[in-house]
Design a protein around this motif. Sequence first.
Motif, mmCIF file in Angstrom:
data_model
loop_
_atom_site.group_PDB
_atom_site.id
_atom_site.type_symbol
_atom_site.label_atom_id
_atom_site.label_comp_id
_atom_site.label_asym_id
_atom_site.label_seq_id
_atom_site.Cartn_x
_atom_site.Cartn_y
_atom_site.Cartn_z
ATOM 1 N N GLN A 177 0.829 -1.197 0.000
ATOM 2 C CA GLN A 177 0.000 0.000 0.000
ATOM 3 C C GLN A 177 0.873 1.261 0.000
ATOM 4 O O GLN A 177 0.600 2.207 -0.725
ATOM 5 C CB GLN A 177 -0.930 -0.012 1.202
ATOM 6 C CG GLN A 177 -2.046 0.993 1.101
ATOM 7 C CD GLN A 177 -3.057 0.823 2.209
ATOM 8 O OE1 GLN A 177 -2.745 0.312 3.275
ATOM 9 N NE2 GLN A 177 -4.275 1.251 1.954
ATOM 10 N N GLN A 178 1.936 1.275 0.782
ATOM 11 C CA GLN A 178 2.847 2.412 0.804
ATOM 12 C C GLN A 178 3.552 2.553 -0.543
ATOM 13 O O GLN A 178 3.742 3.651 -1.036
ATOM 14 C CB GLN A 178 3.879 2.260 1.913
ATOM 15 C CG GLN A 178 3.306 2.469 3.298
ATOM 16 C CD GLN A 178 4.329 2.199 4.373
ATOM 17 O OE1 GLN A 178 5.128 1.271 4.258
ATOM 18 N NE2 GLN A 178 4.311 2.997 5.418
ATOM 19 N N THR A 179 3.918 1.438 -1.149
ATOM 20 C CA THR A 179 4.573 1.473 -2.451
ATOM 21 C C THR A 179 3.636 2.054 -3.496
ATOM 22 O O THR A 179 4.031 2.902 -4.289
ATOM 23 C CB THR A 179 5.016 0.053 -2.868
ATOM 24 O OG1 THR A 179 5.894 -0.446 -1.869
ATOM 25 C CG2 THR A 179 5.729 0.080 -4.201
ATOM 26 N N ASP A 180 2.369 1.626 -3.486
ATOM 27 C CA ASP A 180 1.398 2.144 -4.443
ATOM 28 C C ASP A 180 1.209 3.643 -4.268
ATOM 29 O O ASP A 180 1.112 4.381 -5.237
ATOM 30 C CB ASP A 180 0.051 1.433 -4.303
ATOM 31 C CG ASP A 180 0.109 -0.015 -4.759
ATOM 32 O OD1 ASP A 180 1.075 -0.385 -5.465
ATOM 33 O OD2 ASP A 180 -0.805 -0.766 -4.413
ATOM 34 N N PHE A 181 1.133 4.092 -3.012
ATOM 35 C CA PHE A 181 0.957 5.515 -2.749
ATOM 36 C C PHE A 181 2.158 6.302 -3.254
ATOM 37 O O PHE A 181 2.002 7.347 -3.883
ATOM 38 C CB PHE A 181 0.729 5.756 -1.255
ATOM 39 C CG PHE A 181 0.341 7.173 -0.945
ATOM 40 C CD1 PHE A 181 -0.869 7.682 -1.369
ATOM 41 C CD2 PHE A 181 1.191 8.001 -0.239
ATOM 42 C CE1 PHE A 181 -1.229 8.990 -1.109
ATOM 43 C CE2 PHE A 181 0.839 9.304 0.039
ATOM 44 C CZ PHE A 181 -0.379 9.799 -0.388
ATOM 45 N N LYS A 182 3.357 5.790 -3.008
ATOM 46 C CA LYS A 182 4.558 6.454 -3.507
ATOM 47 C C LYS A 182 4.521 6.525 -5.027
ATOM 48 O O LYS A 182 4.828 7.555 -5.615
ATOM 49 C CB LYS A 182 5.809 5.720 -3.036
ATOM 50 C CG LYS A 182 7.099 6.349 -3.518
ATOM 51 C CD LYS A 182 8.294 5.565 -3.035
ATOM 52 C CE LYS A 182 9.570 6.170 -3.596
ATOM 53 N NZ LYS A 182 10.732 5.358 -3.297
ATOM 54 N N ASN A 183 4.124 5.439 -5.663
ATOM 55 C CA ASN A 183 4.056 5.405 -7.121
ATOM 56 C C ASN A 183 3.033 6.403 -7.662
ATOM 57 O O ASN A 183 3.273 7.041 -8.675
ATOM 58 C CB ASN A 183 3.729 3.995 -7.619
ATOM 59 C CG ASN A 183 4.889 3.050 -7.412
ATOM 60 O OD1 ASN A 183 6.030 3.466 -7.263
ATOM 61 N ND2 ASN A 183 4.591 1.765 -7.388
ATOM 62 N N ILE A 184 1.894 6.529 -6.986
ATOM 63 C CA ILE A 184 0.877 7.461 -7.472
ATOM 64 C C ILE A 184 1.363 8.901 -7.327
ATOM 65 O O ILE A 184 1.085 9.748 -8.166
ATOM 66 C CB ILE A 184 -0.481 7.224 -6.783
ATOM 67 C CG1 ILE A 184 -1.597 7.800 -7.654
ATOM 68 C CG2 ILE A 184 -0.531 7.812 -5.397
ATOM 69 C CD1 ILE A 184 -2.967 7.350 -7.255
#
Length: 95
Positions: A4-11
Amino acid sequence: MDSQQTDFKNILLEANKLINENRGEKEREYGPMEESMAIAAKVASIITKKEITTEDFYKCMIALKISRLAYQTKQDTLLDICGYVAGLDNFKNRK
């Protein structure tokens, strides 16, 4: 870091690319974001008979996108929210 943190960083990285790095494509299609927001604020002012600033319009677009999360959380909606926040930040820092 969980997914979830990775996805947020990517967005956030994707929003940064759209707003700050790859503006040319979107500007060719829709015009400069800040200019579009200023025009939309003027139109909204006319139809509501109330003064709506460019900053107000950015905030309204953020509110609209957040309201959509009540029905469905889509990656595109989250990206739009990040993009409008980044656009508002750019607008505020240029003043």
